[in-house]
Motif scaffolding. Sequence first.
Motif, PDB file in Angstrom:
ATOM      1  N   UNK A 180       0.818  -1.218   0.000  1.00  0.00           N
ATOM      2  CA  UNK A 180       0.000   0.000   0.000  1.00  0.00           C
ATOM      3  C   UNK A 180       0.850   1.266   0.000  1.00  0.00           C
ATOM      4  N   UNK A 181       2.150   1.146  -0.221  1.00  0.00           N
ATOM      5  CA  UNK A 181       3.009   2.319  -0.275  1.00  0.00           C
ATOM      6  C   UNK A 181       3.307   2.929   1.074  1.00  0.00           C
TER       7      UNK A 181
ATOM      8  N   UNK B 193       4.188  -3.269  -6.185  1.00  0.00           N
ATOM      9  CA  UNK B 193       3.670  -1.928  -6.479  1.00  0.00           C
ATOM     10  C   UNK B 193       2.326  -1.959  -7.205  1.00  0.00           C
ATOM     11  N   UNK B 194       1.931  -3.123  -7.672  1.00  0.00           N
ATOM     12  CA  UNK B 194       0.730  -3.216  -8.505  1.00  0.00           C
ATOM     13  C   UNK B 194      -0.555  -3.379  -7.709  1.00  0.00           C
ATOM     14  N   UNK B 195      -0.449  -3.530  -6.390  1.00  0.00           N
ATOM     15  CA  UNK B 195      -1.634  -3.732  -5.555  1.00  0.00           C
ATOM     16  C   UNK B 195      -1.982  -2.489  -4.733  1.00  0.00           C
TER      17      UNK B 195
ATOM     18  N   UNK C  23      -7.134  -5.658 -11.695  1.00  0.00           N
ATOM     19  CA  UNK C  23      -6.176  -5.170 -12.671  1.00  0.00           C
ATOM     20  C   UNK C  23      -5.549  -6.318 -13.427  1.00  0.00           C
ATOM     21  N   UNK C  24      -4.967  -6.047 -14.607  1.00  0.00           N
ATOM     22  CA  UNK C  24      -4.342  -7.092 -15.412  1.00  0.00           C
ATOM     23  C   UNK C  24      -3.051  -6.563 -15.995  1.00  0.00           C
ATOM     24  N   UNK C  25      -1.997  -7.349 -15.881  1.00  0.00           N
ATOM     25  CA  UNK C  25      -0.708  -6.964 -16.438  1.00  0.00           C
ATOM     26  C   UNK C  25      -0.067  -8.170 -17.096  1.00  0.00           C
TER      27      UNK C  25
ATOM     28  N   UNK D  75      -6.585  -8.712  -3.180  1.00  0.00           N
ATOM     29  CA  UNK D  75      -6.091  -7.402  -2.740  1.00  0.00           C
ATOM     30  C   UNK D  75      -5.126  -7.471  -1.561  1.00  0.00           C
ATOM     31  N   UNK D  76      -5.167  -8.553  -0.771  1.00  0.00           N
ATOM     32  CA  UNK D  76      -4.256  -8.679   0.371  1.00  0.00           C
ATOM     33  C   UNK D  76      -2.967  -9.403   0.022  1.00  0.00           C
TER      34      UNK D  76
END
Length: 494
Positions: free
Chosen positions: A57-58, A416-418, A446-448, A465-466
């Motif tokens: 979560x930064x 970093x993507x979550x 999201x999709x990467x 998400x966790x």
Amino acid sequence: MNVDVIVAGAGPTGLMLAGELALAGVRAVVVERLPERGGQSKALGLQPRSAEVLDLRGLLEPLMDRAIQRVPGGHFAGLRLDLDVWDTRHPYMIGIPQTRVEAVLEERLGALGVQVLRGHELTALAQDPGGVTATLRGPAGPVRLRGRYLAGCDGGRSTVRGLLEIDFPGLDGRLSSVVADITLADPDGAVPATWHLPVMTPSKAGRGYLAPIGEGVHRFLFYGPEQQDLPRDTPIGEDEVGRALLNAAGPGVKLTGIRWASRFTDASRQVESYRHGRVLLAGDAAHIHSPMGGQGLNLGLQDAFNLGWKLAAEINGWAPEGLLDTYHAERHPVAARVLANTRAQAVLLVPDEENLALRGIVAELLRLPEGNRHVAGMISGLDIRYDLPGDPHPLLGRRVPDLDLRTTGRPERVGRLLRDGRALLLSAADGTAFAEVARPWSARVGHLVASNTGELGAEAVLVRPDGYVCWAGSAGETASLVTALTRWAGSPPA
């Protein structure tokens, strides 16, 4: 005041939970009995898994700016653990007082527009099929709050638990100890200026552990025969602390003051259910244990991280049936395991001949690579694996590795993507098949595409998400991906 969620308790668990809810667009308010954040910092360290969670979560970077230091390795009843054997960017404990963690989490709430009502004591609680009504005693008189849910994050002496008359079964303490923040004179430099892992080999004379926590203050944890004979409510004076300091550091170190001090035991208790209608319990309100191994703060933060997105999904109307109940199903066993290992550590600190013999055998086992890896994973939280439905796969239910991804755009890493609080689908190759399957859920997932996703151990992975993997497979298994998406992200939005 009407909100979606009332969070009782402004400790790390409550603040973390409120932040997760706000990130998902849920209206939350935090209520706290104390008028301001206390100067007492009960906990002093973040474990590797908590570092990973906060990074998702930064939040890790601002916390590291306020940390005292990184502490290599971990410990089990004072026996060294090597954390480097686990695949993590953070194979160390982060030495940081709990108050600084709370400050960073509360700053996040300010940025998200979440109100923290300090000086408001919960006095009554009633729930009905539509929500929860809380009555508070505030500085200006009684206050009533109405929420769809209430989260009890108000500590080991939880008012929420008491008002609902929820049983708190467990074991009474056997080992009594004292924790104090003290100032001292050390003209000979006998006390280390940096943190070190505690060496607390049992002794009939007792043991003590000193750690600098900044601004000339040291945390002092000690136990011995004197503490075992004193009632829990006995005041802690300079004479008692001075005697323990003499035993721990020698005659050259002198006590000059006590900032605060408290007695604690190795009592362990856990509620049987984390959910009671529209009230959920997290952190010390749901479980207490001794601080052995430095796991308590971390356990509460991770409770909140597990609960936040699930409760938000329920409130936002897209949670599949039973999603909120997976909070108890997943986190209750994790805490039960912590209670068990802290009780075991307390046994290993009892200075009688039988336990000293047992401690010697445990020390030998921890020197073996597999023994060290097993216990280090347990204490750090890195080995957590939730029992998730789906086709068996080594990644299922485990934390997703923080892989450096090779993409067509700028370099990225999984951690970093979550940060937006959504689930994440990572796929290799061109990702077309996976993109088509996941497109209806794009608002929640999201999709990467990354050329090296296969290094995770699967052609594609779905991450909650966790940060835990809830599906792993290949392009030929899109039907099971749809099942996983529906199970964890609900039905596709209309």
